[in-house]
Design an enzyme around this catalytic site. Sequence first.
Site, PDB file in Angstrom:
ATOM      1  N   SER A 143     -21.266 -77.399 -10.145  1.00 57.42           N
ATOM      2  CA  SER A 143     -19.971 -76.994 -10.697  1.00 57.42           C
ATOM      3  C   SER A 143     -19.162 -76.223  -9.671  1.00 57.42           C
ATOM      4  CB  SER A 143     -20.173 -76.097 -11.920  1.00 57.42           C
ATOM      5  OG  SER A 143     -20.529 -76.866 -13.030  1.00 57.42           O
ATOM      6  N   HIS A 176     -16.075 -80.874 -11.580  1.00 59.18           N
ATOM      7  CA  HIS A 176     -16.873 -82.018 -11.109  1.00 59.18           C
ATOM      8  C   HIS A 176     -15.937 -83.205 -10.932  1.00 59.18           C
ATOM      9  CE1 HIS A 176     -21.021 -80.482 -11.808  1.00 59.18           C
ATOM     10  NE2 HIS A 176     -20.366 -79.671 -12.618  1.00 59.18           N
ATOM     11  N   HIS A 184     -24.228 -84.375 -17.053  1.00 58.88           N
ATOM     12  CA  HIS A 184     -25.122 -83.485 -17.804  1.00 58.88           C
ATOM     13  C   HIS A 184     -25.433 -84.123 -19.163  1.00 58.88           C
ATOM     14  CE1 HIS A 184     -22.436 -81.035 -15.266  1.00 58.88           C
ATOM     15  NE2 HIS A 184     -23.464 -80.221 -15.087  1.00 58.88           N
ATOM     16  N   TYR A 216     -25.527 -82.680 -21.921  1.00 59.42           N
ATOM     17  CA  TYR A 216     -24.670 -82.127 -22.988  1.00 59.42           C
ATOM     18  C   TYR A 216     -23.323 -82.835 -23.083  1.00 59.42           C
ATOM     19  CZ  TYR A 216     -22.312 -79.367 -19.314  1.00 59.42           C
ATOM     20  OH  TYR A 216     -21.629 -78.982 -18.197  1.00 59.42           O
ATOM     21  N   GLU A 217     -22.962 -83.621 -22.043  1.00 62.26           N
ATOM     22  CA  GLU A 217     -21.713 -84.391 -22.119  1.00 62.26           C
ATOM     23  C   GLU A 217     -21.890 -85.606 -23.034  1.00 62.26           C
ATOM     24  OE1 GLU A 217     -19.678 -84.911 -18.100  1.00 62.26           O
ATOM     25  OE2 GLU A 217     -21.654 -84.180 -17.506  1.00 62.26           O
ATOM     26  N   ALA A 262     -24.530 -74.361 -10.108  1.00 60.27           N
ATOM     27  CA  ALA A 262     -24.111 -73.010 -10.460  1.00 60.27           C
ATOM     28  C   ALA A 262     -25.075 -72.540 -11.551  1.00 60.27           C
ATOM     29  CB  ALA A 262     -22.688 -73.038 -11.010  1.00 60.27           C
ATOM     30  N   MET A 301     -27.844 -75.766 -16.739  1.00 59.73           N
ATOM     31  CA  MET A 301     -27.881 -76.909 -17.676  1.00 59.73           C
ATOM     32  C   MET A 301     -27.980 -78.248 -16.950  1.00 59.73           C
ATOM     33  SD  MET A 301     -24.649 -75.629 -19.953  1.00 59.73           S
ATOM     34  CE  MET A 301     -24.353 -73.879 -20.257  1.00 59.73           C
ATOM     35  N   SER A 302     -28.519 -78.224 -15.719  1.00 56.89           N
ATOM     36  CA  SER A 302     -28.541 -79.480 -14.940  1.00 56.89           C
ATOM     37  C   SER A 302     -29.786 -79.507 -14.060  1.00 56.89           C
ATOM     38  CB  SER A 302     -27.290 -79.544 -14.051  1.00 56.89           C
ATOM     39  OG  SER A 302     -27.377 -78.584 -13.012  1.00 56.89           O
ATOM     40  N   ASN A 328     -23.028 -65.750 -12.407  1.00 58.74           N
ATOM     41  CA  ASN A 328     -22.888 -64.733 -13.466  1.00 58.74           C
ATOM     42  C   ASN A 328     -24.262 -64.169 -13.807  1.00 58.74           C
ATOM     43  OD1 ASN A 328     -23.034 -67.625 -14.651  1.00 58.74           O
ATOM     44  ND2 ASN A 328     -23.853 -66.329 -16.271  1.00 58.74           N
ATOM     45  N   HIS A 330     -16.811 -70.717 -18.210  1.00 57.61           N
ATOM     46  CA  HIS A 330     -16.906 -71.716 -17.136  1.00 57.61           C
ATOM     47  C   HIS A 330     -15.873 -71.410 -16.041  1.00 57.61           C
ATOM     48  CE1 HIS A 330     -18.242 -75.395 -15.302  1.00 57.61           C
ATOM     49  NE2 HIS A 330     -17.047 -75.950 -15.381  1.00 57.61           N
TER      50      HIS A 330
HETATM   51  O1  LIG Z   1     -25.365 -77.083 -13.089  1.00 56.23           O
HETATM   52  P1  LIG Z   1     -23.951 -77.287 -12.731  1.00 56.23           P
HETATM   53  O2  LIG Z   1     -23.515 -78.695 -12.909  1.00 56.23           O
HETATM   54  O3  LIG Z   1     -23.640 -76.768 -11.350  1.00 56.23           O
HETATM   55  O4  LIG Z   1     -23.064 -76.443 -13.754  1.00 56.23           O
HETATM   56  C1  LIG Z   1     -23.424 -75.257 -14.439  1.00 56.23           C
HETATM   57  O5  LIG Z   1     -22.207 -74.705 -14.880  1.00 56.23           O
HETATM   58  C2  LIG Z   1     -21.869 -75.242 -16.186  1.00 56.23           C
HETATM   59  C3  LIG Z   1     -21.633 -74.090 -17.108  1.00 56.23           C
HETATM   60  O6  LIG Z   1     -20.637 -73.234 -16.650  1.00 56.23           O
HETATM   61  C4  LIG Z   1     -23.076 -76.058 -16.632  1.00 56.23           C
HETATM   62  O7  LIG Z   1     -22.863 -77.421 -16.447  1.00 56.23           O
HETATM   63  C5  LIG Z   1     -24.168 -75.514 -15.743  1.00 56.23           C
HETATM   64  O8  LIG Z   1     -25.243 -76.413 -15.598  1.00 56.23           O
HETATM   65  N1  LIG Z   2     -27.292 -72.060 -19.116  1.00 56.41           N
HETATM   66  C1  LIG Z   2     -26.479 -71.502 -18.235  1.00 56.41           C
HETATM   67  N2  LIG Z   2     -25.881 -72.264 -17.320  1.00 56.41           N
HETATM   68  C2  LIG Z   2     -25.067 -71.660 -16.446  1.00 56.41           C
HETATM   69  N3  LIG Z   2     -24.374 -72.164 -15.427  1.00 56.41           N
HETATM   70  C3  LIG Z   2     -23.712 -71.149 -14.826  1.00 56.41           C
HETATM   71  N4  LIG Z   2     -23.976 -69.998 -15.452  1.00 56.41           N
HETATM   72  C4  LIG Z   2     -24.815 -70.293 -16.460  1.00 56.41           C
HETATM   73  C5  LIG Z   2     -25.458 -69.504 -17.452  1.00 56.41           C
HETATM   74  O1  LIG Z   2     -25.287 -68.296 -17.552  1.00 56.41           O
HETATM   75  N5  LIG Z   2     -26.278 -70.158 -18.307  1.00 56.41           N
END
Ligand SMILES: O=P(O)(O)O[C@H]1O[C@H](CO)[C@@H](O)[C@H]1O
Ligand SMILES: Nc1nc2[nH]cnc2c(=O)[nH]1
Length: 306
Positions: free
Chosen positions: A30, A61, A86, A88-89, A116, A220-221, A244, A278
């Site tokens: 991200s 993205h 992802h 979740y999409e 991220a 989440m990836s 964060n 985000h």
């Molecule tokens: O893992 P990437 O795609 O970098 O993105 C991260 O940031 C998004 C949440 O802000 C989620 O998709 C999380 O997985």
């Molecule tokens: N699950 C999760 N994904 C993230 N991607 C960027 N920051 C976060 C977070 O705090 N939690």
Amino acid sequence: MDVFKSNVDVLSKLLPPHLLAPRVGIVCGSGLSTLATCMRGIVEIPYNDLEGFVHSTVPGHKSSLAFGLIGEGEGVPVVAMLGRFHPYEGHVLSSVVYPIRLMAHLGVKDIIITNAAGSLRPSIPVGTIVVIQDHIALPLLTGLNPLLGPPFSPKHARFVPLSDAYSRPLRLAAFRAAHALGLERDALAEGTYTWVSGPTYETPAEGRFLRNAGGDVVGMSTVPEVVAARDEGMNVLVLSLVTNLVVIPDGYRSVREEVEAEIAGQSIVRAPTPTVSHEEVLSVGKQKADVMKSLVAEIIGRLPRA
Ligand SMILES: O=P(O)(O)O[C@H]1O[C@H](CO)[C@@H](O)[C@H]1O
Ligand SMILES: Nc1nc2[nH]cnc2c(=O)[nH]1
């Protein structure tokens, strides 16, 4: 395999021969698609022009593959996913990992996956790049695994070990590259990535649960891509950029204590409830894009040339 044939045909028409067989793959997390600008002679191909590719719907993205060269001399041919998919999409896991399998088919041996992530530990502050050494993936353990179903082909294994999923030589290369670039010691950390499905961010209790389980960062990836890359026999390096904090010390005050303090006439200092967005994630990605870019380029420049 047939599933790749039309893409190889498309790529052979659009790419100069020296870019057709990339040796290294990059997945941009991200807000990190500018990572690919460390390549020269870039040719960008939209996912729409390729078969089996879905569309990336997440801000930060892009939906294209970029091919180019990194490093001195002839350079190393590299392919980068400027945006990932992802679950979740709404994408099925086979679509999420399809580009990884195509990279393997094209000849990628080493893959650098970036993301991220939220930090589960105050000792890993925002802006740190975490070199991932292991993962905890509740979805994998409970039935959301990209390898469910028949093996991808007769050549693919039925059971894939993950005890050595995160290449030690590539992790060493990451720290050597950071040293060569003169990055401060704290710029990089080592840690365990916890994969959650999202798209909700963690509750405070979930954050503490993941930390107590041994996680250092959460996102989440990445893990489905790692699994597919290992299924394909690639060497994997994962770099998580902390955008964060998830677990904040003393951030949560008991409301009972607050009322009792009120009744006792004591002044109350109410701790603000931290939230993550985000936008914040993307903004840290933007701030750190240059250092991530130099690190990735330095690592690739140091890989042994085949
Ligand atoms: O893992 P990437 O795609 O970098 O993105 C991260 O940031 C998004 C949440 O802000 C989620 O998709 C999380 O997985
Ligand atoms: N699950 C999760 N994904 C993230 N991607 C960027 N920051 C976060 C977070 O705090 N939690």
